[in-house]
Design a protein around this motif. Structure first.
Motif, PDB file in Angstrom:
ATOM      1  N   ARG A   1      41.763  19.402 -28.372  1.00  0.00           N
ATOM      2  CA  ARG A   1      42.801  18.757 -29.167  1.00  0.00           C
ATOM      3  C   ARG A   1      42.874  19.308 -30.583  1.00  0.00           C
ATOM      4  NH1 ARG A   1      41.641  12.428 -27.543  1.00  0.00           N
ATOM      5  NH2 ARG A   1      42.694  12.513 -25.513  1.00  0.00           N
TER       6      ARG A   1
ATOM      7  N   PHE B   1      39.369  21.452 -16.396  1.00  0.00           N
ATOM      8  CA  PHE B   1      40.310  20.666 -17.176  1.00  0.00           C
ATOM      9  C   PHE B   1      39.745  20.458 -18.569  1.00  0.00           C
ATOM     10  CE2 PHE B   1      37.745  17.021 -15.894  1.00  0.00           C
ATOM     11  CZ  PHE B   1      37.830  16.161 -16.983  1.00  0.00           C
TER      12      PHE B   1
ATOM     13  N   CYS C   1      40.052  18.799 -22.720  1.00  0.00           N
ATOM     14  CA  CYS C   1      40.604  17.901 -23.736  1.00  0.00           C
ATOM     15  C   CYS C   1      40.418  18.558 -25.095  1.00  0.00           C
ATOM     16  CB  CYS C   1      39.985  16.513 -23.685  1.00  0.00           C
ATOM     17  SG  CYS C   1      38.196  16.444 -23.530  1.00  0.00           S
TER      18      CYS C   1
ATOM     19  N   ASN D   1      47.208  19.623 -26.917  1.00  0.00           N
ATOM     20  CA  ASN D   1      46.152  19.632 -25.904  1.00  0.00           C
ATOM     21  C   ASN D   1      46.334  20.805 -24.954  1.00  0.00           C
ATOM     22  OD1 ASN D   1      45.301  16.687 -26.552  1.00  0.00           O
ATOM     23  ND2 ASN D   1      47.448  16.496 -25.995  1.00  0.00           N
TER      24      ASN D   1
ATOM     25  N   VAL E   1      44.849  22.330 -20.923  1.00  0.00           N
ATOM     26  CA  VAL E   1      43.959  22.362 -19.762  1.00  0.00           C
ATOM     27  C   VAL E   1      43.851  23.813 -19.312  1.00  0.00           C
ATOM     28  CG1 VAL E   1      44.354  20.007 -19.000  1.00  0.00           C
ATOM     29  CG2 VAL E   1      45.859  21.811 -18.176  1.00  0.00           C
TER      30      VAL E   1
ATOM     31  N   GLN F   1      46.846  16.846 -15.317  1.00  0.00           N
ATOM     32  CA  GLN F   1      47.493  18.078 -15.773  1.00  0.00           C
ATOM     33  C   GLN F   1      46.841  19.309 -15.140  1.00  0.00           C
ATOM     34  OE1 GLN F   1      50.349  18.342 -17.868  1.00  0.00           O
ATOM     35  NE2 GLN F   1      50.354  16.216 -17.175  1.00  0.00           N
TER      36      GLN F   1
ATOM     37  N   PHE G   1      44.231  14.406 -18.459  1.00  0.00           N
ATOM     38  CA  PHE G   1      43.851  15.821 -18.454  1.00  0.00           C
ATOM     39  C   PHE G   1      43.601  16.307 -17.031  1.00  0.00           C
ATOM     40  CE2 PHE G   1      43.202  15.029 -22.911  1.00  0.00           C
ATOM     41  CZ  PHE G   1      43.434  16.244 -23.526  1.00  0.00           C
TER      42      PHE G   1
ATOM     43  N   CYS H   1      35.357  20.403 -20.008  1.00  0.00           N
ATOM     44  CA  CYS H   1      36.011  19.530 -20.969  1.00  0.00           C
ATOM     45  C   CYS H   1      35.871  20.181 -22.335  1.00  0.00           C
ATOM     46  CB  CYS H   1      35.366  18.152 -20.985  1.00  0.00           C
ATOM     47  SG  CYS H   1      36.154  16.990 -22.100  1.00  0.00           S
TER      48      CYS H   1
END
Length: 207
Positions: A183, A179, A181, A195, A197, A159, A156, A11
């Motif tokens: 941002r 994955f 996040c 964003n 991934v 995706q 997320f 993350c």
């Protein structure tokens, strides 16, 4: 292809708002990727663009990390922020960088870690907190799928799953599942984010 034993979830969090721009800025001989604007972040080059995603190669880089075990991500971020604020052997203060990486192992929660990127010009000052450690990460290829908006973790994950399916359809090998996040917003008051991934690639780099 991905094996269950190698499944890792990452993350990627940008704690502070970062403006999106096509401009690139150099610092200490390091060309900053445009998405980071003036916030220092790891350098990469795009190896290949596909429809809906791209394949990047990130250069070797230094990171400072701490275990997420028995702590929440905010506590870990505070610990690393203290390191960046000068709680290291050299007393060096390091400006906030991006991305912040929270790496979750689906096999063993004790391996979950939070990492902050360290600019190349500062190296990796030795931490004074024994729960904080430096790590040099070698060059790493990453498949990246980008999208806009303000989304939760489930989106997320969806995706990342979609990207994995796209790679499978193209018969592109990858190791593990990630994955993010990560941002970047246009200003500190915006609710619309850029964003990404990530999926770790294992495709030969000379393709």
């Amino acid at each position: 292809m991905m094996g269950d034993k190698s499944l890792i979830v990452l993350c990627l969090l940008c704690i502070y708002g970062c403006s999106v721009t096509v401009e690139q800025r150099a610092y200490g001989g390091h060309q900053n990727p445009a998405i980071c604007r003036s916030t220092k972040c790891p350098k990469y080059k795009v190896l290949k663009k596909y429809e809906g995603f791209e394949y990047r190669l990130y250069e070797p880089s230094n990171w400072v990390m701490t275990s997420l075990s028995d702590n929440n991500d905010i506590t870990c971020a505070d610990r690393l922020s203290k390191y960046m604020d000068g709680f290291n052997e050299q007393g060096i203060k390091i400006e906030m960088t991006s991305p912040v990486v929270i790496a979750f192992s689906t096999e063993n929660a004790s391996k979950d870690v939070v990492l902050f990127f360290l600019p190349p010009e500062v190296g990796c000052p030795f931490p004074l907190d024994n729960t904080v450690h430096c790590k040099k990460i070698p060059a790493v290829p990453v498949y990246v799928k980008s999208f806009e908006g303000n989304h939760g973790v489930r989106y997320f994950a969806d995706q990342a799953t979609a990207l994995a399916r796209e790679l499978g359809a193209l018969k592109k090998p990858f190791v593990g599942s990630f994955f993010g996040c990560n941002r970047y917003n246009n200003d500190h008051h915006s609710n619309s984010f850029h964003n990404e991934v990530w999926l770790l690639g294992s495709e030969p780099l000379d393709e």
